[in-house]
Design an enzyme around this catalytic site. Structure first.
Site, short mmCIF file in Angstrom:
data_model
loop_
_atom_site.label_atom_id
_atom_site.label_comp_id
_atom_site.label_asym_id
_atom_site.label_seq_id
_atom_site.Cartn_x
_atom_site.Cartn_y
_atom_site.Cartn_z
CD GLU A 1 -0.24 5.52 -3.93
OE1 GLU A 1 0.33 5.67 -2.82
OE2 GLU A 1 -1.13 4.69 -4.13
CG ASP B 1 -7.77 4.85 0.69
OD1 ASP B 1 -7.54 3.62 0.59
OD2 ASP B 1 -7.04 5.62 1.34
CG ASP C 1 -2.03 0.94 1.21
OD1 ASP C 1 -2.27 1.56 0.16
OD2 ASP C 1 -2.72 1.07 2.25
#
Ligand SMILES: *[C@@H]1O[C@H](CO)[C@@H](O)[C@H](O)[C@H]1NC(C)=O
Ligand SMILES: *[C@@H]1O[C@H](CO)[C@@H](O)[C@H](O)[C@H]1NC(C)=O
Length: 366
Positions: free
Chosen positions: A195, A268, A192
């Protein structure tokens, strides 16, 4: 038609796929970027996740809840709170004093565990992973060529430079059963925040002038960062099994070709009808880009779904390849059976939603 191309750093790679038919284009694109890695069978079943399943007792209660209510599920997930202070590859000694026992109980039911492993590494000289990466020079650098430091879940963190092949080799070796203390071969991984998320930086990501392996600036390879983390994680799991077993790795950040390393989810979302609606075109779009093993958080990550939204989301997602219920930390518990009571007392005044029969919750049968 006029097309204007803009590039952050001046480099534009263009591939022309000549088709001529759409089917040919997909074929050519698959030859260029690769095809979806075959998922391990269990990962096609239903996954139950939450930020967070708090401790060993919680995991056991949720796990047996599925049995008591006769709901099939195959995988339970642990978010960041299972670690010792958000130090990945560790366990919170109070909440998870005996992680092997947890995994062995799951194994008895042929279920699996997925745990999170993020790219930010807590700045803590006593944390072996940090100390080793620092010593070997495996962190992304800032413009002064010092280790880049930014804040994320653990507080001040440095970020593994997955664009460096040596760093990837080192990271993938951390998943071996010897190195990853109290992991077993039923443990799989979720990447997770890759990015990467940097809470205190512009656009909440790594500054464009951060420096990677061979001197490349972050602006040149931003979109590849998560790709390389999932590549490394996936190869780590393959290596852990001596090349015998298929890996399962979920990633939030991805690039053309990420299908070769595992699954992708849409990040999300919210517990709102609009988000259920948009999950369908989002996942179909991902699929036509070759990322077939994809899904969206069932029920919506942020906020509390009402019973009907949750039911409809399960119904839609049971036809989607990656099928995981997930919820944010401050949401109400929503393990599916918590809503069943209302089915059996339909006249209660609080009951406003349409309640489904349990059979509708049955996902893909393996
Ligand atoms: C591993 O689990 C055992 C209990 O099974 C515990 O005593 C030990 O401290 C754990 N080690 C780590 C590094 O989590
Ligand atoms: C590292 O461990 C030593 C010895 O246990 C301790 O004195 C020190 O405070 C620790 N440092 C950090 C940054 O936690």
């Amino acid at each position: 038609m006029d097309i204007r191309w803009m590039s952050e750093s001046g480099i534009v790679d263009v591939f022309l796929l000549l088709g001529p038919m759409p089917q040919n284009v997909f074929n050519q694109y698959a030859q260029l970027t690769g095809t979806q890695i075959l998922p391990p069978l269990f990962s096609l079943g239903y996954h139950q996740c939450r930020w967070n399943y708090e401790d060993e007792a919680d995991v056991e209660a949720v796990d047996s809840g599925f049995d008591e209510h006769n709901i099939p599920y195959d995988v339970i997930w642990l978010d960041i709170e299972h670690t010792d202070g958000k130090r990945y590859f560790t366990w919170d000694p109070e909440k998870f004093p005996d992680p092997v026992k947890v995994q062995e109980k799951l194994r008895e039911k042929r279920r699996k565990l997925v745990v999170i492993s993020d790219p930010h590494i807590k700045v803590d000289p006593n944390y072996t992973l940090y100390a080793e990466a620092k010593e070997k020079g495996y962190f992304v650098k800032d413009r002064e060529i010092q280790n880049f430091e930014g804040t994320c879940w653990p507080g001040l963190s440095s970020y593994i430079d997955f664009t460096n092949p040596a760093a990837r080799e080192w990271y993938l070796s951390q998943f071996s059963l010897e190195k990853y203390k109290n992991s077993t071969d039923i443990l799989f991984v979720w990447n997770d925040m890759n990015e990467p998320s940097v809470f205190n930086a512009p656009e909440m990501t790594m500054p464009k002038d951060a420096v990677h392996h061979l001197g490349w600036e972050h602006r040149d390879l931003h979109n590849l960062y998560g790709f390389y983390q999932q590549m490394s994680t996936s190869e780590g799991l393959i290596q852990r099994s001596g090349g015998k077993e298929r890996p399962f790795v979920l990633t939030r950040s991805f690039f053309a070709g990420s299908q070769r390393y595992g699954a992708v989810w849409t990040g999300d979302n919210k517990a709102e009808w609009e988000y259920l609606k948009i999950s369908v075109p989002m996942l179909l779009s991902l699929s036509v880009t070759g990322i077939a093993f994809c899904g969206a958080d069932v029920g919506g990550f942020v906020g509390d779904p009402d019973p009907e939204l949750l039911v409809r989301w399960y119904q839609a997602a049971s036809f989607q390849p990656f099928f995981r219920g997930h919820a944010m930390q401050d949401t109400k518990r929503r393990e599916p059976w918590l809503f069943w009571r209302r089915k059996y007392s339909p006249n209660q005044e609080s009951d406003t939603g349409t309640i489904c029969p349990p059979s509708i919750l049955v996902p893909v049968v393996l």
